[in-house]
Design a protein around this motif. Sequence first.
Motif, mmCIF file in Angstrom:
data_model
loop_
_atom_site.group_PDB
_atom_site.id
_atom_site.type_symbol
_atom_site.label_atom_id
_atom_site.label_comp_id
_atom_site.label_asym_id
_atom_site.label_seq_id
_atom_site.Cartn_x
_atom_site.Cartn_y
_atom_site.Cartn_z
ATOM 1 N N VAL A 1 10.054 4.202 -3.369
ATOM 2 C CA VAL A 1 9.350 5.457 -3.125
ATOM 3 C C VAL A 1 8.015 5.125 -2.463
ATOM 4 C CG1 VAL A 1 10.408 6.812 -4.967
ATOM 5 C CG2 VAL A 1 8.430 5.382 -5.483
ATOM 6 N N THR A 2 7.476 6.073 -1.731
ATOM 7 C CA THR A 2 6.224 5.860 -1.021
ATOM 8 C C THR A 2 5.242 6.980 -1.336
ATOM 9 O OG1 THR A 2 6.807 7.135 0.957
ATOM 10 C CG2 THR A 2 7.568 4.834 0.862
ATOM 11 N N GLY A 3 4.084 6.902 -0.715
ATOM 12 C CA GLY A 3 3.092 7.946 -0.900
ATOM 13 C C GLY A 3 3.595 9.308 -0.481
ATOM 14 N N ASP A 4 4.537 9.354 0.443
ATOM 15 C CA ASP A 4 5.118 10.632 0.870
ATOM 16 C C ASP A 4 5.950 11.280 -0.226
ATOM 17 O OD1 ASP A 4 3.989 10.405 3.372
ATOM 18 O OD2 ASP A 4 5.760 9.502 4.283
ATOM 19 N N ASP A 5 6.335 10.505 -1.240
ATOM 20 C CA ASP A 5 7.153 11.031 -2.338
ATOM 21 C C ASP A 5 6.314 11.444 -3.547
ATOM 22 O OD1 ASP A 5 9.675 10.503 -1.031
ATOM 23 O OD2 ASP A 5 9.316 8.377 -1.437
ATOM 24 N N VAL A 6 5.030 11.125 -3.546
ATOM 25 C CA VAL A 6 4.174 11.434 -4.695
ATOM 26 C C VAL A 6 3.946 12.940 -4.799
ATOM 27 C CG1 VAL A 6 1.861 11.169 -5.687
ATOM 28 C CG2 VAL A 6 3.028 9.201 -4.681
ATOM 29 N N LEU A 7 4.044 13.458 -6.016
ATOM 30 C CA LEU A 7 3.701 14.843 -6.311
ATOM 31 C C LEU A 7 2.339 14.852 -6.998
ATOM 32 C CD1 LEU A 7 7.150 16.095 -7.663
ATOM 33 C CD2 LEU A 7 6.066 16.778 -5.517
ATOM 34 N N PRO B 1 0.831 -1.208 0.000
ATOM 35 C CA PRO B 1 0.000 0.000 0.000
ATOM 36 C C PRO B 1 0.868 1.263 0.000
ATOM 37 C CG PRO B 1 -0.762 -1.575 1.646
ATOM 38 C CD PRO B 1 0.566 -2.080 1.160
ATOM 39 N N SER B 2 0.642 2.107 -0.991
ATOM 40 C CA SER B 2 1.376 3.388 -1.103
ATOM 41 C C SER B 2 2.885 3.188 -1.084
ATOM 42 C CB SER B 2 0.965 4.340 0.026
ATOM 43 O OG SER B 2 -0.390 4.677 -0.088
ATOM 44 N N SER B 3 3.354 2.185 -1.801
ATOM 45 C CA SER B 3 4.794 1.937 -1.887
ATOM 46 C C SER B 3 5.102 1.335 -3.246
ATOM 47 C CB SER B 3 5.233 0.985 -0.770
ATOM 48 O OG SER B 3 6.626 0.751 -0.850
#
Length: 412
Positions: free
Chosen positions: A226-232, A155-157
């Motif tokens: 990369v994770t959801g924290d890296d999504v732009l 999830p989100s990764s």
Amino acid sequence: MTAFSLNPEQIAWCAELRDLADVRLRPLAEKGEPGRVNRPLVEALGELCLLEPLFAGEGSASRGPSSRAPRPASGALGLCLLRESLAYACTEAETALALQGLGAHPVAAYGSVRQREQWLGPARAGRAVAAFALSEPGAGSDAAALALEAASDGPSSWRLTGEKCWISNAPEADFYTVFARTTPRAGARGVTAFLVPADRAGLVGTPLDMLSPHPIGALAFDDVRVTGDDVLGEVDRGFRVAMTTLNRFRPSVGAFAVGMASAALDATLAHTAERDAFGGKLKDLQAVAHQVAEMATRTEAARLMVYAAAAAYDRGEPDIAQRAAMAKLLATENAQYVVDAAVQLHGARALQRGHVLEHLYREVRAPRIYEGASEVQRTIIAKELYAAHTAAQSGAQPGAEARPATPEEPTA
């Protein structure tokens, strides 16, 4: 020469920027190593507050080059005036500024609060170098064909595997805006934008030996996590991030070209007015005078189109994709013509290392390729024209035909 509807304050600001670039930035540029990021130059751009317009909100009053007064032009038009003025006096400073904006603008426009807090301050100050990683070995003009894989890792990764190529500021940037495929076989609708720090495990960069004097490299992603924290922005909506960034900067690429053309034109005026030839001055030959007149006329036309496209962007007009494409196409093609003509009128001296035209001759070629090659700009223009024609034939209301290019369309 004044153009468009610039007021005296704007004209004076452009002159101040030219002087600033010549006195403060050119010496730093000359100390730089070709093909390498010139960090002292980038930091100087930050110290002079010249990077602020890249990240300020539309219409905001960022501070000018002296950091004591508001800029007399903001938004896309202000950016065009800034880029044209710097390009006239110091192309290296202009390029460093533009690359910083291209790489960090997605963070300013789509980044989370945490991403902005971590990266925009250093980027604005010139302490962190940014890069825009869109192109790949098999996906240059057809950006929707991106193959860099972002395989789900929970999830989100995701895990990034693949390559990027011809990336300006690579491999020396501190962070990259990276576009990767999160949904296979979905075209432009399956691409996600990620903010990837340069020190992320599995990311390796290699410099490329290019004609252009600014740094360009390739990036290899070997299972980079990369994770959801890296999504732009949003997952699978990264192509919108790419297109809005390119539409923001395309008119100002034209401004860069206008600045180079203006420098070449002024060098030609000085040379032909002083050069003795055939019993008079070179300028007295009708063929030469007519050539210079043509150079000046085309450059002014390009300048007007660039300013008009930027003003349309600032007004929020819906046909910005077509206007931006026209501005970039005309201005970059014209700059190639003007610089080439200037070299011809100067003769062999213009090809000596260190001559302003020798430098411009190397610089002027790349803008016809990057941020959408001239052929891609013509495709965008034709697509918009035929869309307008179809809308008119169907009886759409006036103005309805002026639609922007759909961000998911492969137009990069």
